[in-house]
Design a protein around this motif. Structure first.
Motif, PDB file in Angstrom:
ATOM      1  N   GLU A  64       0.829  -1.210   0.000  1.00  0.00           N
ATOM      2  CA  GLU A  64       0.000   0.000   0.000  1.00  0.00           C
ATOM      3  C   GLU A  64       0.861   1.257   0.000  1.00  0.00           C
ATOM      4  O   GLU A  64       0.533   2.242  -0.645  1.00  0.00           O
ATOM      5  CB  GLU A  64      -0.930  -0.012   1.211  1.00  0.00           C
ATOM      6  CG  GLU A  64      -1.948  -1.158   1.166  1.00  0.00           C
ATOM      7  CD  GLU A  64      -2.884  -1.134   2.354  1.00  0.00           C
ATOM      8  OE1 GLU A  64      -2.802  -0.181   3.162  1.00  0.00           O
ATOM      9  OE2 GLU A  64      -3.702  -2.061   2.473  1.00  0.00           O
ATOM     10  N   THR A  65       1.967   1.236   0.745  1.00  0.00           N
ATOM     11  CA  THR A  65       2.907   2.361   0.767  1.00  0.00           C
ATOM     12  C   THR A  65       4.325   1.814   0.804  1.00  0.00           C
ATOM     13  O   THR A  65       4.557   0.650   1.178  1.00  0.00           O
ATOM     14  CB  THR A  65       2.697   3.276   1.994  1.00  0.00           C
ATOM     15  OG1 THR A  65       3.095   2.561   3.176  1.00  0.00           O
ATOM     16  CG2 THR A  65       1.230   3.700   2.130  1.00  0.00           C
ATOM     17  N   ALA A  66       5.274   2.665   0.456  1.00  0.00           N
ATOM     18  CA  ALA A  66       6.678   2.238   0.455  1.00  0.00           C
ATOM     19  C   ALA A  66       7.200   1.984   1.856  1.00  0.00           C
ATOM     20  O   ALA A  66       8.195   1.267   2.038  1.00  0.00           O
ATOM     21  CB  ALA A  66       7.529   3.297  -0.230  1.00  0.00           C
ATOM     22  N   ASP A  67       6.545   2.549   2.877  1.00  0.00           N
ATOM     23  CA  ASP A  67       7.027   2.426   4.255  1.00  0.00           C
ATOM     24  C   ASP A  67       6.591   1.137   4.939  1.00  0.00           C
ATOM     25  O   ASP A  67       7.055   0.834   6.039  1.00  0.00           O
ATOM     26  CB  ASP A  67       6.549   3.619   5.089  1.00  0.00           C
ATOM     27  CG  ASP A  67       7.156   4.930   4.612  1.00  0.00           C
ATOM     28  OD1 ASP A  67       8.260   4.893   4.039  1.00  0.00           O
ATOM     29  OD2 ASP A  67       6.525   5.980   4.809  1.00  0.00           O
ATOM     30  N   ILE A  68       5.679   0.392   4.320  1.00  0.00           N
ATOM     31  CA  ILE A  68       5.152  -0.820   4.944  1.00  0.00           C
ATOM     32  C   ILE A  68       5.444  -2.015   4.053  1.00  0.00           C
ATOM     33  O   ILE A  68       5.225  -1.967   2.842  1.00  0.00           O
ATOM     34  CB  ILE A  68       3.631  -0.693   5.179  1.00  0.00           C
ATOM     35  CG1 ILE A  68       3.351   0.482   6.132  1.00  0.00           C
ATOM     36  CG2 ILE A  68       3.063  -1.986   5.755  1.00  0.00           C
ATOM     37  CD1 ILE A  68       1.875   0.756   6.348  1.00  0.00           C
ATOM     38  N   VAL A  69       5.937  -3.073   4.646  1.00  0.00           N
ATOM     39  CA  VAL A  69       6.262  -4.269   3.870  1.00  0.00           C
ATOM     40  C   VAL A  69       5.004  -5.107   3.662  1.00  0.00           C
ATOM     41  O   VAL A  69       4.124  -5.160   4.526  1.00  0.00           O
ATOM     42  CB  VAL A  69       7.347  -5.095   4.588  1.00  0.00           C
ATOM     43  CG1 VAL A  69       6.846  -5.653   5.911  1.00  0.00           C
ATOM     44  CG2 VAL A  69       7.872  -6.212   3.702  1.00  0.00           C
ATOM     45  N   ALA A  70       4.927  -5.742   2.494  1.00  0.00           N
ATOM     46  CA  ALA A  70       3.735  -6.540   2.171  1.00  0.00           C
ATOM     47  C   ALA A  70       4.124  -7.740   1.326  1.00  0.00           C
ATOM     48  O   ALA A  70       5.138  -7.735   0.611  1.00  0.00           O
ATOM     49  CB  ALA A  70       2.713  -5.684   1.420  1.00  0.00           C
TER      50      ALA A  70
END
Length: 366
Positions: A64-70
Motif C-alpha cells: 500500500e505504501t513504500a514504508d510498509i512491507v507486504a
C-alpha cells in the motif's frame, strides 16, 4: 544372587527411563544435532523467492505504501537473520549464497543497504535501517574470520564507512538515512542497538572506544518503568520514550542486546515467567500501564527470542518450557511441515527467530 542382579538392573532401567522422560526435549537436541530443522526446509521451499530473497509473507499482497512491507517483498532484516543461522549451522554454502543475494540485490551503488526490496529484487526505497545494517556487517565479519574470505570483510567495511559518513546525529548512528533527501531523523530505536555488532565494529577499528562506550552506557543506564524498557532514544534531547502498547519482540531484543554487555533483565524475565505459568502462553503485546495482554495472539518470534534470552542467562529449564510451547504452534497442515503458518499465512520472523532458537539450544547442549 540372580534376583538381586535383576532388581538392581530394574532400578537402573527405571532411573534411566525417568531421566529421559524429564529431559526428553533436551535429549532430542543432542540426538538430532546434525539434522536441520524442518523449519529451515519450510523457509527454503515456501518463503524463498525465485531470485533467492526471503519473502516476508507466505501469501502475496500488494504494497500500500513504500514504508510498509507486504506480501513477497524481501527485508534486509530477514537476510541478516538467515546469515546468522548459516553461521550457527557452520554452513558456508548457505552463507555464501546469502552473501551473493546481498551483493546482487541489497547493496546499493552508494554502498548502503536497501531496507526492503520488491519480490523481483527491485528497490523502491532510498533508505537503510541501522539495526539491519549492524546485524549484516556483524555476520560478515564473523564469516570472514571463520572462513577466511576477504570479500566479506570488504563489504562489511564499505557498508560501515557509508553509515559513519552520513548517518550520525549528535554523536549517534540513528535509525536510518534517506540517501535521496540526504537527511536523517534524531531517533534511535533501542532494539537497533546491537552491542555485539558494535563491539565487533570497534574491534575492526571502524569506531573508537568513545563511541562504543556511548552505546554501552546508553543500554546499561536506560530507565525502565519497573518492568518494560523504552522504545526510542531521542539523540537531540537525550531522552527516552515508551510505547503505550508494548511489543514483546522489541523488549526481548533490547534484553538480548543488554545481555551482550553483562546486564540481566530480571524484572522482564520474572514477569514473563509468571505470565507463562499462569496463562500457559505469552501474548504478543501488553498494555504498558495495566501490565495486561493487549492482544490474544501468540507470536512464535516471541518464543524464539525468549528462548535465546533464557539461554543467554543460563536458564535451560525455562528455555525448554518455551520451546515445548513454541513447537506446538507449528502448522499441522501437510503442505507446510515445519512452518509456523496460521490461516494459510505466516511472517518470516515467526519462522526465523524460532529457527535461531532451535539452533541455539543445540549448541548450548552440545
Amino acid at each position: 544372587m540372580q534376583s538381586d542382579y535383576l532388581n538392581k538392573k530394574a532400578k537402573l532401567l527405571f532411573a534411566g527411563v525417568s531421566m529421559l522422560a524429564v529431559s526428553g526435549c533436551l535429549y532430542f537436541f543432542m540426538l538430532e544435532k546434525q539434522v536441520p530443522s524442518p523449519t529451515e526446509k519450510f523457509i527454503v521451499e515456501h518463503m524463498t523467492n525465485p531470485n533467492g530473497t526471503l519473502a516476508t509473507y507466505l501469501l502475496d499482497a500488494p504494497a500500500e505504501t513504500a514504508d510498509i512491507v507486504a506480501g513477497r517483498e524481501a527485508l534486509a532484516e530477514s537476510l541478516g537473520l538467515w546469515m546468522q543461522y548459516a553461521l550457527a549451522r557452520d554452513d558456508q554454502k548457505l552463507f555464501d549464497s546469502s552473501y551473493q543475494v546481498l551483493h546482487r540485490y541489497f547493496l546499493s551503488p552508494q554502498t548502503y543497504l536497501y531496507w526492503k526490496l520488491s519480490a523481483d529484487g527491485q528497490s523502491h526505497v532510498t533508505t537503510n535501517a541501522f539495526g539491519d545494517d549492524l546485524r549484516i556487517v556483524d555476520a560478515l565479519w564473523q564469516a570472514a574470520d571463520k572462513w577466511e574470505k576477504e570479500a566479506y570483510n570488504k563489504t562489511a567495511n564499505a557498508v560501515t564507512e557509508t553509515l559513519l559518513a552520513l548517518s550520525i546525529q549528535n554523536g549517534y548512528l540513528v535509525d536510518f538515512h534517506d540517501f535521496a533527501k540526504k537527511e536523517s531523523p534524531h531517533t534511535l530505536s533501542l532494539a537497533y542497538v546491537d552491542m555485539s555488532a558494535l563491539k565487533r565494529m570497534a574491534d575492526h577499528g571502524m569506531i573508537d572506544a568513545d563511541m562504543y562506550n556511548r552505546y554501552r552506557d546508553l543500554m546499561r543506564n536506560m530507565p525502565e518503568d519497573g518492568l518494560f524498557y523504552p522504545k526510542i532514544f531521542h539523540v537531540e534531547k537525550q531522552v527516552y520514550s515508551y510505547d503505550d502498547s508494548i511489543n514483546l519482540i522489541d523488549q526481548l531484543i533490547v534484553a538480548l542486546h543488554r545481555a551482550e554487555i553483562g546486564e540481566r533483565s530480571e524484572a522482564l524475565v520474572g514477569f514473563l515467567k509468571k505470565e507463562f505459568a499462569q496463562r500457559k502462553q505469552l501474548p504478543g503485546r501488553y498494555d504498558r500501564l495495566s501490565r495486561t495482554p493487549a492482544v490474544s495472539y501468540e507470536s512464535p518470534a516471541v518464543y524464539g527470542l525468549a528462548i535465546l534470552l533464557a539461554l543467554k542467562q543460563d536458564d535451560p529449564d525455562w528455555a525448554r518450557e518455551l520451546y515445548e510451547r513454541m513447537v506446538k504452534l507449528r502448522s499441522e497442515d501437510a503442505r507446510y511441515v515445519g512452518g509456523y503458518v496460521f490461516n494459510d499465512n505466516t511472517h518470516i520472523f515467526d519462522n526465523l527467530f524460532p529457527l535461531l532458537a532451535e539452533e541455539a539450544m543445540r549448541s548450548y547442549l552440545d
